[in-house]
Design a protein around this motif. Structure first.
Motif, PDB file in Angstrom:
ATOM      1  N   ALA A  30     -49.412   6.109  85.091  1.00  0.00           N
ATOM      2  CA  ALA A  30     -48.346   6.227  84.813  1.00  0.00           C
ATOM      3  C   ALA A  30     -47.405   5.624  85.166  1.00  0.00           C
ATOM      4  O   ALA A  30     -47.957   5.384  86.974  1.00  0.00           O
ATOM      5  CB  ALA A  30     -48.010   7.750  84.451  1.00  0.00           C
ATOM      6  N   ILE A  31     -46.780   4.905  85.131  1.00  0.00           N
ATOM      7  CA  ILE A  31     -45.799   3.259  85.925  1.00  0.00           C
ATOM      8  C   ILE A  31     -44.489   4.560  85.681  1.00  0.00           C
ATOM      9  O   ILE A  31     -43.633   4.287  84.283  1.00  0.00           O
ATOM     10  CB  ILE A  31     -45.536   2.303  85.228  1.00  0.00           C
ATOM     11  CG1 ILE A  31     -47.796   2.070  86.017  1.00  0.00           C
ATOM     12  CG2 ILE A  31     -44.365   1.090  86.353  1.00  0.00           C
ATOM     13  CD1 ILE A  31     -47.823   1.780  87.141  1.00  0.00           C
ATOM     14  N   ARG A  32     -43.450   4.079  86.557  1.00  0.00           N
ATOM     15  CA  ARG A  32     -42.390   4.736  86.731  1.00  0.00           C
ATOM     16  C   ARG A  32     -42.087   3.245  87.166  1.00  0.00           C
ATOM     17  O   ARG A  32     -41.484   2.499  88.356  1.00  0.00           O
ATOM     18  CB  ARG A  32     -42.531   6.309  87.504  1.00  0.00           C
ATOM     19  CG  ARG A  32     -42.484   7.318  87.454  1.00  0.00           C
ATOM     20  CD  ARG A  32     -41.668   7.937  88.257  1.00  0.00           C
ATOM     21  NE  ARG A  32     -42.320   8.077  89.398  1.00  0.00           N
ATOM     22  CZ  ARG A  32     -42.451   9.501  90.355  1.00  0.00           C
ATOM     23  NH1 ARG A  32     -41.983  10.695  90.584  1.00  0.00           N
ATOM     24  NH2 ARG A  32     -43.359   8.723  91.546  1.00  0.00           N
ATOM     25  N   HIS A  33     -40.555   2.693  86.084  1.00  0.00           N
ATOM     26  CA  HIS A  33     -39.124   1.987  86.380  1.00  0.00           C
ATOM     27  C   HIS A  33     -37.796   3.011  86.918  1.00  0.00           C
ATOM     28  O   HIS A  33     -37.470   3.376  86.896  1.00  0.00           O
ATOM     29  CB  HIS A  33     -40.137   1.011  85.503  1.00  0.00           C
ATOM     30  CG  HIS A  33     -40.816   0.302  84.970  1.00  0.00           C
ATOM     31  ND1 HIS A  33     -41.151  -0.143  85.423  1.00  0.00           N
ATOM     32  CD2 HIS A  33     -41.588   0.771  84.087  1.00  0.00           C
ATOM     33  CE1 HIS A  33     -42.524  -0.010  84.405  1.00  0.00           C
ATOM     34  NE2 HIS A  33     -42.698   0.381  83.624  1.00  0.00           N
ATOM     35  N   ALA A  34     -37.338   1.158  87.592  1.00  0.00           N
ATOM     36  CA  ALA A  34     -36.103   1.455  88.109  1.00  0.00           C
ATOM     37  C   ALA A  34     -35.539   0.337  88.215  1.00  0.00           C
ATOM     38  O   ALA A  34     -35.762  -0.833  88.337  1.00  0.00           O
ATOM     39  CB  ALA A  34     -36.051   2.293  89.795  1.00  0.00           C
ATOM     40  N   ILE A  35     -34.170   0.148  87.634  1.00  0.00           N
ATOM     41  CA  ILE A  35     -33.421  -1.391  87.434  1.00  0.00           C
ATOM     42  C   ILE A  35     -32.187  -1.556  88.223  1.00  0.00           C
ATOM     43  O   ILE A  35     -31.385  -0.051  87.932  1.00  0.00           O
ATOM     44  CB  ILE A  35     -33.467  -1.520  85.909  1.00  0.00           C
ATOM     45  CG1 ILE A  35     -32.296   0.088  85.086  1.00  0.00           C
ATOM     46  CG2 ILE A  35     -34.738  -1.950  84.840  1.00  0.00           C
ATOM     47  CD1 ILE A  35     -32.382   0.049  83.908  1.00  0.00           C
ATOM     48  N   GLU A  36     -32.317  -1.851  89.116  1.00  0.00           N
ATOM     49  CA  GLU A  36     -31.539  -2.293  89.924  1.00  0.00           C
ATOM     50  C   GLU A  36     -30.158  -3.787  89.678  1.00  0.00           C
ATOM     51  O   GLU A  36     -30.802  -4.235  89.521  1.00  0.00           O
ATOM     52  CB  GLU A  36     -31.487  -2.609  91.756  1.00  0.00           C
ATOM     53  CG  GLU A  36     -30.204  -2.789  92.959  1.00  0.00           C
ATOM     54  CD  GLU A  36     -31.235  -2.952  93.747  1.00  0.00           C
ATOM     55  OE1 GLU A  36     -30.039  -2.741  94.595  1.00  0.00           O
ATOM     56  OE2 GLU A  36     -31.943  -2.390  93.928  1.00  0.00           O
ATOM     57  N   VAL A  37     -29.411  -3.312  89.040  1.00  0.00           N
ATOM     58  CA  VAL A  37     -28.052  -4.243  88.492  1.00  0.00           C
ATOM     59  C   VAL A  37     -26.660  -4.103  89.344  1.00  0.00           C
ATOM     60  O   VAL A  37     -26.759  -3.523  90.034  1.00  0.00           O
ATOM     61  CB  VAL A  37     -27.149  -3.737  87.043  1.00  0.00           C
ATOM     62  CG1 VAL A  37     -29.702  -3.933  86.286  1.00  0.00           C
ATOM     63  CG2 VAL A  37     -27.325  -2.582  86.672  1.00  0.00           C
ATOM     64  N   ARG A  38     -26.556  -5.540  89.220  1.00  0.00           N
ATOM     65  CA  ARG A  38     -25.715  -5.885  90.636  1.00  0.00           C
ATOM     66  C   ARG A  38     -24.313  -6.683  89.524  1.00  0.00           C
ATOM     67  O   ARG A  38     -23.525  -7.044  90.584  1.00  0.00           O
ATOM     68  CB  ARG A  38     -25.752  -6.834  91.529  1.00  0.00           C
ATOM     69  CG  ARG A  38     -27.355  -5.932  91.938  1.00  0.00           C
ATOM     70  CD  ARG A  38     -27.805  -6.984  93.603  1.00  0.00           C
ATOM     71  NE  ARG A  38     -28.872  -6.027  93.742  1.00  0.00           N
ATOM     72  CZ  ARG A  38     -28.869  -6.366  95.545  1.00  0.00           C
ATOM     73  NH1 ARG A  38     -28.277  -8.109  95.645  1.00  0.00           N
ATOM     74  NH2 ARG A  38     -30.100  -5.549  96.202  1.00  0.00           N
ATOM     75  N   HIS A  39     -24.096  -6.296  88.726  1.00  0.00           N
ATOM     76  CA  HIS A  39     -22.893  -7.244  87.573  1.00  0.00           C
ATOM     77  C   HIS A  39     -21.882  -5.842  87.128  1.00  0.00           C
ATOM     78  O   HIS A  39     -22.615  -5.080  86.803  1.00  0.00           O
ATOM     79  CB  HIS A  39     -23.134  -8.565  86.886  1.00  0.00           C
ATOM     80  CG  HIS A  39     -22.164  -9.113  86.349  1.00  0.00           C
ATOM     81  ND1 HIS A  39     -21.718  -8.636  85.524  1.00  0.00           N
ATOM     82  CD2 HIS A  39     -21.867 -10.356  86.701  1.00  0.00           C
ATOM     83  CE1 HIS A  39     -20.293  -9.574  85.515  1.00  0.00           C
ATOM     84  NE2 HIS A  39     -20.624 -10.522  85.840  1.00  0.00           N
ATOM     85  N   GLU A  40     -20.655  -5.614  87.372  1.00  0.00           N
ATOM     86  CA  GLU A  40     -19.751  -5.298  86.793  1.00  0.00           C
ATOM     87  C   GLU A  40     -19.965  -5.275  85.561  1.00  0.00           C
ATOM     88  O   GLU A  40     -19.552  -3.852  84.711  1.00  0.00           O
ATOM     89  CB  GLU A  40     -18.413  -5.372  87.309  1.00  0.00           C
ATOM     90  CG  GLU A  40     -18.379  -5.743  88.891  1.00  0.00           C
ATOM     91  CD  GLU A  40     -17.133  -4.301  89.424  1.00  0.00           C
ATOM     92  OE1 GLU A  40     -16.275  -3.755  88.479  1.00  0.00           O
ATOM     93  OE2 GLU A  40     -17.576  -4.313  90.236  1.00  0.00           O
ATOM     94  N   SER A  41     -20.312  -5.643  84.852  1.00  0.00           N
ATOM     95  CA  SER A  41     -21.015  -5.626  83.329  1.00  0.00           C
ATOM     96  C   SER A  41     -21.601  -4.168  83.010  1.00  0.00           C
ATOM     97  O   SER A  41     -21.390  -3.811  81.474  1.00  0.00           O
ATOM     98  CB  SER A  41     -20.773  -7.220  82.547  1.00  0.00           C
ATOM     99  OG  SER A  41     -22.461  -7.358  82.557  1.00  0.00           O
TER     100      SER A  41
ATOM    101  N   PRO B 182     -21.867   2.596  79.376  1.00  0.00           N
ATOM    102  CA  PRO B 182     -21.628   3.509  78.711  1.00  0.00           C
ATOM    103  C   PRO B 182     -23.337   3.061  77.784  1.00  0.00           C
ATOM    104  O   PRO B 182     -24.405   3.830  77.580  1.00  0.00           O
ATOM    105  CB  PRO B 182     -21.624   3.973  77.351  1.00  0.00           C
ATOM    106  CG  PRO B 182     -19.785   4.318  78.102  1.00  0.00           C
ATOM    107  CD  PRO B 182     -19.352   2.720  78.872  1.00  0.00           C
ATOM    108  N   ALA B 183     -23.263   2.484  77.160  1.00  0.00           N
ATOM    109  CA  ALA B 183     -24.613   1.285  76.773  1.00  0.00           C
ATOM    110  C   ALA B 183     -25.492   0.716  77.004  1.00  0.00           C
ATOM    111  O   ALA B 183     -27.310   1.232  76.798  1.00  0.00           O
ATOM    112  CB  ALA B 183     -23.834   0.155  75.380  1.00  0.00           C
ATOM    113  N   PHE B 184     -24.996   0.147  78.274  1.00  0.00           N
ATOM    114  CA  PHE B 184     -26.417   0.021  79.521  1.00  0.00           C
ATOM    115  C   PHE B 184     -26.892   1.934  79.642  1.00  0.00           C
ATOM    116  O   PHE B 184     -28.564   1.944  80.139  1.00  0.00           O
ATOM    117  CB  PHE B 184     -25.553  -0.428  80.770  1.00  0.00           C
ATOM    118  CG  PHE B 184     -26.531  -0.100  81.771  1.00  0.00           C
ATOM    119  CD1 PHE B 184     -28.153  -0.814  81.502  1.00  0.00           C
ATOM    120  CD2 PHE B 184     -26.299   0.285  82.782  1.00  0.00           C
ATOM    121  CE1 PHE B 184     -28.618  -1.304  82.679  1.00  0.00           C
ATOM    122  CE2 PHE B 184     -27.735  -0.061  84.056  1.00  0.00           C
ATOM    123  CZ  PHE B 184     -28.410   0.213  83.300  1.00  0.00           C
TER     124      PHE B 184
END
Length: 182
Positions: free
Chosen positions: A54-65, A69-71
């Motif tokens: 099993a692989i767990r994923h995290a996403i690090e976003v850095r733009h205010e957009s 709520p859709a994200f």
């Protein structure tokens, strides 16, 4: 092309970590803007399992957009954690979107022996406890339409990075000592 990169990444030896392999943090440049269709195509490519693991994923976003709520809905749909970028210049999106929490606090300074003031360490410790108990702290900004259902418990990955880097180990140790006290 992206599928080949994902296969190459997992074929590079990362699975040799076995049980020590934590969540994979997919970090995006500050210039990457949220495009719902494009981002969903990326999320679709993230494997839930590789070679039976099993692989767990995290996403690090850095733009205010990404403060959208859709994200948050997309991250929840794919059970991918949004990295909580605490005490930084990047947007802090504290919505719980996966069965675990991945937080990176980035505000250590040289003015404090432990990198953070006592009150700040206490706040992050309490937040970690709330997340671990299946809840969501009420003092961090979220963007989703609704809170996730309370879980019985969840894993919490809390990293001290950036800031005044020489103080990061002291901050990490101070957090561990606080979390040991129950």
């Amino acid at each position: 092309m992206r599928a080949k990169r994902s296969s190459a990444f997992f074929g590079s030896g990362v699975l040799e970590l076995k049980d020590k392999l934590g969540p994979i943090n997919w970090q995006f440049a500050p210039t990457k803007k949220f495009d719902p269709e494009d981002f969903e195509r990326f999320l679709e490519l993230l494997p839930a399992k590789v070679e039976g693991r099993a692989i767990r994923h995290a996403i690090e976003v850095r733009h205010e957009s990404f403060c959208d709520p859709a994200f948050v809905a997309l991250a929840r749909k794919y059970r991918v954690a949004v990295v909580i970028a605490g005490d930084s210049k990047y947007p802090q999106i504290a919505d719980v979107t996966a069965p675990f929490v991945y937080a990176r606090i980035m505000g250590t300074t040289d003015k404090q022996a432990n990198g953070y003031a006592k009150a700040a360490l206490d706040r992050w410790t309490e937040r970690a406890r709330v997340w671990a108990a299946g809840g969501s702290p009420d003092d961090l900004q979220t963007f989703g339409q609704s809170a996730p259902p309370k879980a019985a418990s969840r894993d919490v990955f809390l990293y001290v990075i950036s800031g005044f880097k020489e103080r990061n180990p002291a901050a990490g140790m101070a957090l561990i000592e606080r979390l040991k006290k129950d």
